[in-house]
Design an enzyme around this catalytic site. Sequence first.
Site, PDB file in Angstrom:
ATOM      1  N   GLY A  54      37.953  38.718  37.731  1.00 13.95           N
ATOM      2  CA  GLY A  54      36.852  38.377  38.620  1.00 13.95           C
ATOM      3  C   GLY A  54      35.878  37.334  38.084  1.00 13.95           C
ATOM      4  O   GLY A  54      35.375  36.498  38.825  1.00 13.95           O
ATOM      5  N   ASP A 110      31.659  39.201  37.287  1.00 12.47           N
ATOM      6  CA  ASP A 110      31.368  38.614  38.590  1.00 12.47           C
ATOM      7  C   ASP A 110      30.293  39.403  39.330  1.00 12.47           C
ATOM      8  O   ASP A 110      29.380  38.836  39.912  1.00 12.47           O
ATOM      9  CB  ASP A 110      32.657  38.521  39.445  1.00 12.47           C
ATOM     10  CG  ASP A 110      33.446  39.828  39.505  1.00 12.47           C
ATOM     11  OD1 ASP A 110      33.030  40.835  38.888  1.00 12.47           O
ATOM     12  OD2 ASP A 110      34.505  39.852  40.174  1.00 12.47           O
ATOM     13  N   ASP A 113      28.380  46.567  40.565  1.00  7.82           N
ATOM     14  CA  ASP A 113      28.443  47.395  41.764  1.00  7.82           C
ATOM     15  C   ASP A 113      27.973  48.803  41.386  1.00  7.82           C
ATOM     16  O   ASP A 113      26.769  49.029  41.273  1.00  7.82           O
ATOM     17  CB  ASP A 113      29.880  47.347  42.287  1.00  7.82           C
ATOM     18  CG  ASP A 113      30.065  48.031  43.624  1.00  7.82           C
ATOM     19  OD1 ASP A 113      29.085  48.200  44.351  1.00  7.82           O
ATOM     20  OD2 ASP A 113      31.210  48.402  43.959  1.00  7.82           O
ATOM     21  N   LYS A 141      24.845  44.147  43.282  1.00  2.42           N
ATOM     22  CA  LYS A 141      24.644  45.011  44.463  1.00  2.42           C
ATOM     23  C   LYS A 141      23.754  46.165  44.009  1.00  2.42           C
ATOM     24  O   LYS A 141      24.232  47.261  43.718  1.00  2.42           O
ATOM     25  CB  LYS A 141      25.990  45.596  44.911  1.00  2.42           C
ATOM     26  CG  LYS A 141      26.850  44.686  45.749  1.00  2.42           C
ATOM     27  CD  LYS A 141      28.006  45.513  46.320  1.00  2.42           C
ATOM     28  CE  LYS A 141      29.212  44.674  46.579  1.00  2.42           C
ATOM     29  NZ  LYS A 141      30.412  45.462  46.947  1.00  2.42           N
ATOM     30  N   PHE A 162      31.116  44.039  51.093  1.00  2.00           N
ATOM     31  CA  PHE A 162      32.239  43.651  50.238  1.00  2.00           C
ATOM     32  C   PHE A 162      32.404  42.139  50.299  1.00  2.00           C
ATOM     33  O   PHE A 162      32.626  41.569  51.361  1.00  2.00           O
ATOM     34  CB  PHE A 162      33.533  44.355  50.654  1.00  2.00           C
ATOM     35  CG  PHE A 162      34.586  44.204  49.600  1.00  2.00           C
ATOM     36  CD1 PHE A 162      34.566  45.000  48.460  1.00  2.00           C
ATOM     37  CD2 PHE A 162      35.568  43.218  49.715  1.00  2.00           C
ATOM     38  CE1 PHE A 162      35.516  44.825  47.451  1.00  2.00           C
ATOM     39  CE2 PHE A 162      36.521  43.048  48.713  1.00  2.00           C
ATOM     40  CZ  PHE A 162      36.489  43.861  47.587  1.00  2.00           C
ATOM     41  N   ASP A 169      37.906  39.036  44.525  1.00  2.00           N
ATOM     42  CA  ASP A 169      39.104  39.172  45.364  1.00  2.00           C
ATOM     43  C   ASP A 169      39.032  40.366  46.289  1.00  2.00           C
ATOM     44  O   ASP A 169      38.220  41.279  46.112  1.00  2.00           O
ATOM     45  CB  ASP A 169      40.336  39.361  44.471  1.00  2.00           C
ATOM     46  CG  ASP A 169      40.380  40.763  43.859  1.00  2.00           C
ATOM     47  OD1 ASP A 169      39.379  41.163  43.226  1.00  2.00           O
ATOM     48  OD2 ASP A 169      41.386  41.472  44.044  1.00  2.00           O
ATOM     49  N   ARG A 175      40.284  34.600  45.660  1.00  2.00           N
ATOM     50  CA  ARG A 175      39.528  34.231  44.456  1.00  2.00           C
ATOM     51  C   ARG A 175      39.208  32.738  44.438  1.00  2.00           C
ATOM     52  O   ARG A 175      38.250  32.302  43.817  1.00  2.00           O
ATOM     53  CB  ARG A 175      40.330  34.569  43.191  1.00  2.00           C
ATOM     54  CG  ARG A 175      40.523  36.061  42.956  1.00  2.00           C
ATOM     55  CD  ARG A 175      41.026  36.277  41.537  1.00  2.00           C
ATOM     56  NE  ARG A 175      41.621  37.590  41.335  1.00  2.00           N
ATOM     57  CZ  ARG A 175      40.930  38.689  41.038  1.00  2.00           C
ATOM     58  NH1 ARG A 175      39.635  38.642  40.932  1.00  2.00           N
ATOM     59  NH2 ARG A 175      41.557  39.833  40.853  1.00  2.00           N
TER      60      ARG A 175
HETATM   61  P1  IMP Z   1      31.642  48.615  39.249  1.00  2.00           P
HETATM   62  O1  IMP Z   1      32.357  49.209  38.074  1.00  2.00           O
HETATM   63  O2  IMP Z   1      31.625  49.543  40.444  1.00  2.00           O
HETATM   64  O3  IMP Z   1      30.259  48.081  38.918  1.00  2.00           O
HETATM   65  O4  IMP Z   1      32.505  47.433  39.784  1.00  2.00           O
HETATM   66  C1  IMP Z   1      32.614  46.272  39.151  1.00  2.00           C
HETATM   67  C2  IMP Z   1      33.908  45.598  39.530  1.00  2.00           C
HETATM   68  O5  IMP Z   1      34.333  45.898  40.861  1.00  2.00           O
HETATM   69  C3  IMP Z   1      33.657  44.127  39.512  1.00  2.00           C
HETATM   70  O6  IMP Z   1      34.047  43.620  38.254  1.00  2.00           O
HETATM   71  C4  IMP Z   1      34.521  43.613  40.625  1.00  2.00           C
HETATM   72  O7  IMP Z   1      35.784  43.252  40.107  1.00  2.00           O
HETATM   73  C5  IMP Z   1      34.717  44.756  41.568  1.00  2.00           C
HETATM   74  N1  IMP Z   1      33.876  44.629  42.775  1.00  2.00           N
HETATM   75  C6  IMP Z   1      32.748  45.297  43.074  1.00  2.00           C
HETATM   76  N2  IMP Z   1      32.230  44.929  44.247  1.00  2.00           N
HETATM   77  C7  IMP Z   1      33.055  43.970  44.707  1.00  2.00           C
HETATM   78  C8  IMP Z   1      33.050  43.148  45.899  1.00  2.00           C
HETATM   79  O8  IMP Z   1      32.175  43.217  46.774  1.00  2.00           O
HETATM   80  N3  IMP Z   1      34.075  42.256  46.010  1.00  2.00           N
HETATM   81  C9  IMP Z   1      35.057  42.138  45.080  1.00  2.00           C
HETATM   82  N4  IMP Z   1      35.099  42.854  43.963  1.00  2.00           N
HETATM   83  C10 IMP Z   1      34.097  43.768  43.773  1.00  2.00           C
HETATM   84 MG    MG Z   2      35.963  42.740  38.055  1.00  2.00          MG
END
Ligand code: IMP
Ligand code: MG
Length: 192
Positions: A54, A110, A113, A141, A162, A169, A175
Amino acid sequence: MPTRPKPKPAAIHPHLESVLFTEAQIKRRVRSIAQELKSTYGDGEFTIVSLINGAIMFTADLMREIDNPVRLDCIRTSSYGEKTKSVGTPQVVASLTLDIRNRHVLIIDDILDTGKTMKLVAGLVQKLHPASLRTCVLLDKVGRREVEFKADFVGFKIPDKFVIGYGLDFAERYRNLPCVGVLDPARIKSPA
Ligand code: IMP
Ligand code: MG
């Protein structure tokens, strides 16, 4: 002299519901993050740990705005697959190759979340005794956090949508879009 056809203006990708940040807006923000990094690191060397796939575009562009000596390594964590919400705990599937002991480390992703991925990777890096550890994300986010995590450098705060493009992606597609936009929800049900 034969006249060349005028380049067509880039059309918005049909699978996007909306564009959140254009290529030009991203470029400007990446430049200003590079300045923020400069005021933190001065002229010193640091080691970038990029979370692939990402963070590929963001890392590549940010690195080219930095004139410090930098080293680059990557970590790959397990991905969402064909889903839009993270389920369970992320796992590291490919780890560091560089020695980061006593080095200044900047982890780049990237998007933040739930925060689980950054927390996992930051914990892993911290155990390797870096001289310092900071984190940088293009997108945050904020409202989706499940574990507490605050990045040191944030490009843009975004709502709980999203998003795809500029490295991000859905099921490994999109991407290569130069902008960041919200994926048309109809595509989530039928990604083909
Ligand atoms: P987390 O562990 O939930 O913080 O997620 C982080 C990973 O989820 C990021 O490195 C992204 O690869 C993926 N991700 C989270 N939200 C999105 C989105 O809206 N679009 C695409 N990938 C996302
Ligand atoms: Mg990622």
